[in-house]
Design a protein around this motif. Structure first.
Motif, PDB file in Angstrom:
ATOM      1  N   PRO A   1      19.303 -16.289   7.179  1.00 31.35           N
ATOM      2  CA  PRO A   1      17.949 -15.839   6.835  1.00 31.35           C
ATOM      3  C   PRO A   1      17.113 -15.509   8.068  1.00 31.35           C
ATOM      4  N   THR A   2      16.298 -14.467   7.943  1.00 34.21           N
ATOM      5  CA  THR A   2      15.355 -14.118   9.000  1.00 34.21           C
ATOM      6  C   THR A   2      13.983 -14.715   8.713  1.00 34.21           C
ATOM      7  N   ILE A   3      13.768 -15.117   7.469  1.00 30.79           N
ATOM      8  CA  ILE A   3      12.492 -15.705   7.069  1.00 30.79           C
ATOM      9  C   ILE A   3      12.763 -16.634   5.884  1.00 30.79           C
ATOM     10  N   TYR A   4      12.011 -17.682   5.780  1.00 34.69           N
ATOM     11  CA  TYR A   4      12.143 -18.607   4.654  1.00 34.69           C
ATOM     12  C   TYR A   4      10.876 -18.528   3.811  1.00 34.69           C
ATOM     13  N   SER A   5      11.038 -18.563   2.510  1.00 38.62           N
ATOM     14  CA  SER A   5       9.888 -18.606   1.618  1.00 38.62           C
ATOM     15  C   SER A   5       9.855 -19.982   0.970  1.00 38.62           C
ATOM     16  N   PHE A   6       8.733 -20.309   0.423  1.00 41.09           N
ATOM     17  CA  PHE A   6       8.608 -21.612  -0.209  1.00 41.09           C
ATOM     18  C   PHE A   6       8.095 -21.448  -1.625  1.00 41.09           C
ATOM     19  N   VAL A   7       8.373 -22.444  -2.425  1.00 39.15           N
ATOM     20  CA  VAL A   7       7.922 -22.453  -3.799  1.00 39.15           C
ATOM     21  C   VAL A   7       7.080 -23.712  -3.981  1.00 39.15           C
ATOM     22  N   GLN A   8       5.933 -23.558  -4.567  1.00 38.77           N
ATOM     23  CA  GLN A   8       5.069 -24.712  -4.830  1.00 38.77           C
ATOM     24  C   GLN A   8       4.944 -24.891  -6.330  1.00 38.77           C
TER      25      GLN A   8
ATOM     26  N   LEU B   1      25.978 -12.830   2.415  1.00 44.47           N
ATOM     27  CA  LEU B   1      24.610 -12.894   2.913  1.00 44.47           C
ATOM     28  C   LEU B   1      24.618 -13.271   4.387  1.00 44.47           C
ATOM     29  N   THR B   2      23.607 -12.823   5.106  1.00 47.41           N
ATOM     30  CA  THR B   2      23.468 -13.168   6.514  1.00 47.41           C
ATOM     31  C   THR B   2      22.613 -14.422   6.657  1.00 47.41           C
TER      32      THR B   2
ATOM     33  N   ASP C   1      23.939   1.981   2.794  1.00 46.23           N
ATOM     34  CA  ASP C   1      24.959   1.178   3.471  1.00 46.23           C
ATOM     35  C   ASP C   1      24.649  -0.317   3.455  1.00 46.23           C
ATOM     36  N   ALA C   2      23.384  -0.664   3.417  1.00 49.92           N
ATOM     37  CA  ALA C   2      22.969  -2.073   3.448  1.00 49.92           C
ATOM     38  C   ALA C   2      21.692  -2.221   2.638  1.00 49.92           C
ATOM     39  N   PHE C   3      21.493  -3.404   2.091  1.00 52.25           N
ATOM     40  CA  PHE C   3      20.226  -3.725   1.435  1.00 52.25           C
ATOM     41  C   PHE C   3      19.402  -4.460   2.480  1.00 52.25           C
ATOM     42  N   CYS C   4      18.363  -3.808   2.987  1.00 52.84           N
ATOM     43  CA  CYS C   4      17.629  -4.285   4.157  1.00 52.84           C
ATOM     44  C   CYS C   4      16.325  -4.986   3.775  1.00 52.84           C
ATOM     45  N   SER C   5      16.395  -5.822   2.764  1.00 51.06           N
ATOM     46  CA  SER C   5      15.257  -6.646   2.344  1.00 51.06           C
ATOM     47  C   SER C   5      15.761  -8.067   2.136  1.00 51.06           C
ATOM     48  N   ASN C   6      14.870  -9.023   2.358  1.00 56.69           N
ATOM     49  CA  ASN C   6      15.238 -10.412   2.125  1.00 56.69           C
ATOM     50  C   ASN C   6      15.447 -10.646   0.636  1.00 56.69           C
ATOM     51  N   ILE C   7      16.425 -11.475   0.326  1.00 57.76           N
ATOM     52  CA  ILE C   7      16.677 -11.863  -1.054  1.00 57.76           C
ATOM     53  C   ILE C   7      16.935 -13.361  -1.102  1.00 57.76           C
ATOM     54  N   TRP C   8      16.729 -13.938  -2.250  1.00 55.23           N
ATOM     55  CA  TRP C   8      17.097 -15.331  -2.450  1.00 55.23           C
ATOM     56  C   TRP C   8      18.593 -15.378  -2.719  1.00 55.23           C
ATOM     57  N   ALA C   9      19.250 -16.302  -2.093  1.00 52.77           N
ATOM     58  CA  ALA C   9      20.683 -16.478  -2.342  1.00 52.77           C
ATOM     59  C   ALA C   9      20.863 -17.103  -3.724  1.00 52.77           C
ATOM     60  N   ASP C  10      21.725 -16.526  -4.515  1.00 48.28           N
ATOM     61  CA  ASP C  10      22.105 -17.143  -5.777  1.00 48.28           C
ATOM     62  C   ASP C  10      23.592 -16.896  -6.013  1.00 48.28           C
TER      63      ASP C  10
ATOM     64  N   GLY D   1      15.290  -2.297  -6.698  1.00 48.96           N
ATOM     65  CA  GLY D   1      14.846  -3.625  -7.085  1.00 48.96           C
ATOM     66  C   GLY D   1      15.943  -4.645  -6.870  1.00 48.96           C
ATOM     67  N   TRP D   2      15.594  -5.904  -6.989  1.00 43.21           N
ATOM     68  CA  TRP D   2      16.571  -6.972  -6.783  1.00 43.21           C
ATOM     69  C   TRP D   2      17.592  -7.007  -7.917  1.00 43.21           C
TER      70      TRP D   2
END
Length: 145
Positions: free
Chosen positions: A132-139, A129-130, A111-120, A97-98
């Motif tokens: 981003p490969t994808i961006y999410s949005f919040v409404q 952090l690398t 060796d690596a966490f291979c899931s997208n995470i929000w930077a904090d 989990g995150w």
């Protein structure tokens, strides 16, 4: 092309290099020296040709078929493509989990966490952090009144 693969792999594993060099101070001299070198994550991945990935499930980024256990999703596809580019097998080692993935990195469960995470800020104290490969949005939704 081969040098770009080497650079990409070096960037991915640079976050692990800091955790693997243990330094010890010799009290009587005040000199800092390195302890016996343990094989780095980068060296092991290059030797074995396998990158062990921890991952977290979140649709559509990472999904797991309940019947077959097969993984799919954006994160899965991205890391499999990275593995092909670098000629490294991606081994999907552990679902985490995150809230606890950093501990798994620290204890070498993967060796690596291979899931997208929000930077904090709390995470960036402990890892890099690398891009981003994808961006999410919040409404935000509110009532009309």
């Amino acid at each position: 092309m081969k040098s770009s693969r080497t650079i990409l792999l070096a960037v991915i594993f640079s976050i692990f290099a800091a955790f693997l060099t243990v330094k010890m101070m010799v009290p009587e001299t005040g000199i800092v020296k390195n302890e016996a070198k343990k094989e780095s994550v980068y060296d092991r991945v290059m030797r074995t040709g396998t990158l062990r990935c921890g991952y977290a499930l979140s649709q559509p980024q990472m999904m797991k078929d309940p019947n077959t256990g097969k993984l799919s999703g954006v994160d899965y596809d991205v890391w499999e493509a990275i593995g092909k580019q670098l000629n490294v097998k991606i081994e999907w080692t552990e679902e985490v989990g995150w809230g606890n993935f950093i501990e798994g990195l620290r204890t070498s469960h993967y060796d690596a966490f291979c899931s997208n995470i929000w930077a904090d800020y709390a995470r960036t104290k402990l890892l890099t952090l690398t891009i981003p490969t994808i961006y999410s949005f919040v409404q935000t939704y509110v009532r009309a009144d």
